[in-house]
Design a protein around this motif. Structure first.
Motif, mmCIF file in Angstrom:
data_model
loop_
_atom_site.group_PDB
_atom_site.id
_atom_site.type_symbol
_atom_site.label_atom_id
_atom_site.label_comp_id
_atom_site.label_asym_id
_atom_site.label_seq_id
_atom_site.Cartn_x
_atom_site.Cartn_y
_atom_site.Cartn_z
ATOM 1 N N LYS A 59 125.585 65.797 46.701
ATOM 2 C CA LYS A 59 125.340 64.617 47.524
ATOM 3 C C LYS A 59 124.325 64.939 48.620
ATOM 4 C CE LYS A 59 127.691 60.840 49.891
ATOM 5 N NZ LYS A 59 129.005 60.284 50.315
ATOM 6 N N ILE A 60 124.431 66.148 49.183
ATOM 7 C CA ILE A 60 123.436 66.585 50.178
ATOM 8 C C ILE A 60 122.050 66.551 49.549
ATOM 9 C CG2 ILE A 60 122.563 68.612 51.430
ATOM 10 C CD1 ILE A 60 124.831 67.615 52.950
ATOM 11 N N ILE A 61 121.946 67.100 48.344
ATOM 12 C CA ILE A 61 120.643 67.221 47.688
ATOM 13 C C ILE A 61 120.072 65.850 47.323
ATOM 14 C CG2 ILE A 61 119.490 68.101 45.622
ATOM 15 C CD1 ILE A 61 121.456 70.443 45.662
ATOM 16 N N SER A 62 120.952 64.936 46.899
ATOM 17 C CA SER A 62 120.460 63.629 46.446
ATOM 18 C C SER A 62 120.082 62.705 47.595
ATOM 19 C CB SER A 62 121.519 62.952 45.577
ATOM 20 O OG SER A 62 122.705 62.721 46.323
ATOM 21 N N ASN A 63 120.547 63.002 48.817
ATOM 22 C CA ASN A 63 120.244 62.149 49.964
ATOM 23 C C ASN A 63 119.124 62.746 50.816
ATOM 24 O OD1 ASN A 63 122.220 60.315 49.277
ATOM 25 N ND2 ASN A 63 123.780 61.289 50.553
ATOM 26 N N THR A 64 118.295 61.880 51.372
ATOM 27 C CA THR A 64 117.263 62.321 52.297
ATOM 28 C C THR A 64 117.882 62.520 53.677
ATOM 29 O OG1 THR A 64 115.597 61.054 51.101
ATOM 30 C CG2 THR A 64 115.042 61.740 53.350
ATOM 31 N N GLU A 121 114.665 75.115 52.008
ATOM 32 C CA GLU A 121 113.533 74.187 51.975
ATOM 33 C C GLU A 121 113.802 72.952 52.830
ATOM 34 O OE1 GLU A 121 112.833 73.446 47.816
ATOM 35 O OE2 GLU A 121 111.945 75.416 47.481
ATOM 36 N N ARG A 122 115.085 72.609 53.018
ATOM 37 C CA ARG A 122 115.423 71.471 53.887
ATOM 38 C C ARG A 122 115.633 71.899 55.333
ATOM 39 N NH1 ARG A 122 118.403 66.491 51.023
ATOM 40 N NH2 ARG A 122 117.275 66.621 49.047
ATOM 41 N N LEU A 178 107.100 57.956 51.540
ATOM 42 C CA LEU A 178 106.904 58.495 50.199
ATOM 43 C C LEU A 178 106.264 59.896 50.268
ATOM 44 C CD1 LEU A 178 105.468 56.546 47.194
ATOM 45 C CD2 LEU A 178 104.420 58.687 47.862
ATOM 46 N N VAL A 179 105.224 60.031 51.087
ATOM 47 C CA VAL A 179 104.542 61.328 51.203
ATOM 48 C C VAL A 179 105.432 62.359 51.896
ATOM 49 C CG1 VAL A 179 102.573 62.508 52.291
ATOM 50 C CG2 VAL A 179 102.237 60.326 51.113
ATOM 51 N N ASP A 180 106.165 61.920 52.932
ATOM 52 C CA ASP A 180 107.077 62.852 53.608
ATOM 53 C C ASP A 180 108.114 63.407 52.631
ATOM 54 O OD1 ASP A 180 105.775 62.570 55.994
ATOM 55 O OD2 ASP A 180 107.203 61.156 56.870
ATOM 56 N N GLU A 181 108.618 62.550 51.755
ATOM 57 C CA GLU A 181 109.591 63.013 50.754
ATOM 58 C C GLU A 181 108.945 64.008 49.785
ATOM 59 O OE1 GLU A 181 113.026 59.625 50.239
ATOM 60 O OE2 GLU A 181 111.308 59.582 48.885
ATOM 61 N N LEU A 182 107.680 63.753 49.421
ATOM 62 C CA LEU A 182 107.006 64.664 48.491
ATOM 63 C C LEU A 182 106.852 66.060 49.088
ATOM 64 C CD1 LEU A 182 104.229 62.403 46.898
ATOM 65 C CD2 LEU A 182 106.185 63.444 45.751
ATOM 66 N N PHE A 183 106.730 66.149 50.417
ATOM 67 C CA PHE A 183 106.636 67.460 51.065
ATOM 68 C C PHE A 183 107.848 68.321 50.701
ATOM 69 C CE2 PHE A 183 103.222 65.951 53.746
ATOM 70 C CZ PHE A 183 102.553 67.107 54.125
ATOM 71 N N ILE A 184 109.021 67.688 50.584
ATOM 72 C CA ILE A 184 110.250 68.420 50.263
ATOM 73 C C ILE A 184 110.478 68.479 48.755
ATOM 74 C CG2 ILE A 184 112.764 68.410 50.479
ATOM 75 C CD1 ILE A 184 111.356 69.283 53.012
ATOM 76 N N THR A 239 108.612 68.496 46.220
ATOM 77 C CA THR A 239 107.711 69.278 45.368
ATOM 78 C C THR A 239 107.799 70.776 45.634
ATOM 79 O OG1 THR A 239 105.895 68.956 46.950
ATOM 80 C CG2 THR A 239 106.076 67.380 45.142
ATOM 81 N N GLN A 240 108.722 71.182 46.507
ATOM 82 C CA GLN A 240 108.900 72.614 46.740
ATOM 83 C C GLN A 240 109.695 73.221 45.566
ATOM 84 O OE1 GLN A 240 109.402 74.125 50.747
ATOM 85 N NE2 GLN A 240 109.338 72.033 51.509
ATOM 86 N N PRO A 241 109.498 74.518 45.305
ATOM 87 C CA PRO A 241 109.990 75.129 44.067
ATOM 88 C C PRO A 241 111.470 74.900 43.762
ATOM 89 C CG PRO A 241 108.495 76.612 45.176
ATOM 90 C CD PRO A 241 108.704 75.454 46.108
ATOM 91 N N ALA A 242 112.349 75.110 44.711
ATOM 92 C CA ALA A 242 113.777 74.982 44.412
ATOM 93 C C ALA A 242 114.169 73.536 44.142
ATOM 94 C CB ALA A 242 114.603 75.547 45.566
ATOM 95 N N HIS A 243 113.601 72.590 44.891
ATOM 96 C CA HIS A 243 113.923 71.179 44.667
ATOM 97 C C HIS A 243 113.488 70.725 43.273
ATOM 98 C CE1 HIS A 243 114.934 70.855 48.911
ATOM 99 N NE2 HIS A 243 115.386 69.645 48.680
ATOM 100 N N LEU A 244 112.394 71.265 42.765
ATOM 101 C CA LEU A 244 111.946 70.884 41.418
ATOM 102 C C LEU A 244 112.946 71.315 40.357
ATOM 103 C CD1 LEU A 244 108.155 71.797 41.616
ATOM 104 C CD2 LEU A 244 109.130 69.509 41.485
ATOM 105 N N GLN A 245 113.690 72.376 40.633
ATOM 106 C CA GLN A 245 114.592 72.943 39.629
ATOM 107 C C GLN A 245 116.037 72.492 39.784
ATOM 108 O OE1 GLN A 245 113.361 77.331 38.858
ATOM 109 N NE2 GLN A 245 112.622 76.848 40.915
ATOM 110 N N LYS A 246 116.312 71.604 40.756
ATOM 111 C CA LYS A 246 117.689 71.188 40.960
ATOM 112 C C LYS A 246 118.220 70.482 39.718
ATOM 113 C CE LYS A 246 116.363 66.877 43.238
ATOM 114 N NZ LYS A 246 116.292 66.136 44.507
ATOM 115 N N GLY A 247 119.407 70.844 39.308
ATOM 116 C CA GLY A 247 120.031 70.209 38.155
ATOM 117 C C GLY A 247 119.549 70.712 36.814
ATOM 118 N N VAL A 248 118.629 71.667 36.817
ATOM 119 C CA VAL A 248 118.143 72.217 35.550
ATOM 120 C C VAL A 248 118.194 73.733 35.631
ATOM 121 C CG1 VAL A 248 116.622 70.260 35.151
ATOM 122 C CG2 VAL A 248 115.741 72.280 36.319
ATOM 123 N N GLN A 249 117.949 74.369 34.495
ATOM 124 C CA GLN A 249 117.891 75.816 34.493
ATOM 125 C C GLN A 249 116.598 76.276 35.156
ATOM 126 O OE1 GLN A 249 118.372 76.974 30.420
ATOM 127 N NE2 GLN A 249 120.588 76.785 30.493
#
Length: 368
Positions: free
Chosen positions: A5-10, A87-88, A309-315, A317-327
């Motif tokens: 829930k932390i990860i899914s919320n801004t 990253e957050r 939208l751009v502020d959210e992309l700052f977070i 697009t960082q490496p760990a956020h891209l991999q959340k929920g996947v291997q």
């Protein structure tokens, strides 16, 4: 609360709603505290660190402002989950490197977080959007006062709060603001500002604090001394310095508009073009280009709705956020996914309205 829930919320500090939001991304205050009679975490044995967690964690969880908080032992989090919290800016890189005998507690709004057994027994922080140092200090100071009624913090009558690192002895406070300074960078003035700030006892660091690189034109300005000044004096001095830096950044933006508008438009147009069409892009390049788009939003070349939208992309697009929920993904796969996410989101906003900036005849030697 679950980490998902932390990860899914801004987080509230990412909503860009605070004062001077166009330049000040966030304001943060951290306090370092240690229990009397207990060895510092770096010197403590495993059983001693676990003992400290057992003392501090339930007291923090009992704070009214931590109702429904996310709370977890560090060894129960994967390296990817810990990196997402880094990253957050909810835990430090040093805390993420800890394992058994460390824990984290954070509130639902992601404005308060408590690191147990980082460098000190307790590092507590408050973070908000924009320039709100006084507000975040009040938030963490109230929590500190409540904790001090239940926990016996190490305190010396002459030195103040005792900490693992001598640079934190005294108030134990580290106040900082994250600033977006693209115009000072483009005008080659940012090093002059950094040198001036260093001379008056403040520090300028990169995106993730000490030892990190200043990518995306993002800089953290913080106090260096914690002894000999009250918390209020430190906050007041830092506020005044940041307001001065804001003036310099605004002036630098005006210079760009008046004297180098062709160069400015060229950089914004190139950034938009690359981000809208690239099929693979690294995190550093993405942050630097998003920084230019963010400047374009501040100058009115994009509609204001693009800011969040751009502020959210700052977070995102960082490496760990891209991999959340996947291997775990290979670098090439992450770069491809990053470019796909950016393309999708930027295509939802209109192209930069260059008519809002009129190039001056003869400027940059490129117009006539």
């Amino acid at each position: 609360m679950k980490l998902s829930k932390i990860i899914s919320n801004t987080g509230e500090w990412l909503k860009g709603e605070g004062p001077h939001r166009n330049i000040v991304i966030s304001s943060r205050v951290r306090l370092a505290r240690n229990l009397r009679g207990k060895p510092f975490p770096g010197w403590a044995k495993k059983a001693e660190r676990l003992g400290v967690v057992q003392i501090i964690k339930p007291v923090v969880e009992s704070l009214p402002e931590m109702q429904d908080a996310f709370t977890e032992h560090l060894e129960s989090l994967s390296s990817l989950e810990k990196q997402i919290l880094v990253e957050r800016h909810l835990i430090s890189r040093e805390h993420a490197a800890r394992g058994v005998g460390s824990a984290v507690v954070m509130n639902t709004a992601q404005t308060l977080s408590f690191m147990i057994n980082e460098e000190d027994h307790l590092r507590m922080q408050a973070i908000c959007s924009g320039l709100q140092l006084t507000k975040v200090f009040d938030m963490i100071n109230q929590a500190d006062s409540k904790l001090e009624m239940a926990l016996d913090f190490a305190f010396h009558d002459q030195l103040g709060y005792l900490t693992a690192c001598p640079t934190n002895v005294g108030t134990g406070i580290r106040a900082s603001a994250m600033l977006h300074l693209p115009a000072l960078v483009m005008n080659d003035l940012v090093n002059k500002i950094i040198n001036s700030v260093n001379k008056i006892g403040l520090a300028v660091r990169g995106l993730h604090g000490e030892g990190s690189e200043a990518i995306g034109n993002l800089f953290q300005v913080s106090n260096q001394t914690t002894l000999g000044e009250s918390e209020e004096e430190i906050i007041d001095r830092l506020n005044k310095v940041i307001e001065t830096i804001l003036e310099h950044e605004q002036n630098a933006r005006q210079v760009l508009l008046e004297q180098r508008s062709v160069t400015l438009l060229d950089q914004i147009g190139r950034a938009y073009g690359i981000l809208c069409h690239a099929r693979s892009i690294g995190s550093k390049e993405a942050l630097n280009l998003l920084s230019i788009i963010k400047l374009g939003i501040d100058l009115g070349l994009f509609h204001d709705g693009a800011r969040h939208l751009v502020d959210e992309l700052f977070i995102e697009t960082q490496p760990a956020h891209l991999q959340k929920g996947v291997q775990k993904m290979a670098v090439e796969a992450r770069d491809a996914l990053r470019s796909s996410i950016i393309r999708t989101k930027l295509n939802a906003i209109s192209q930069p309205d260059v008519a809002r900036i009129s190039p001056m005849p003869g400027e940059d030697g490129k117009t006539s």
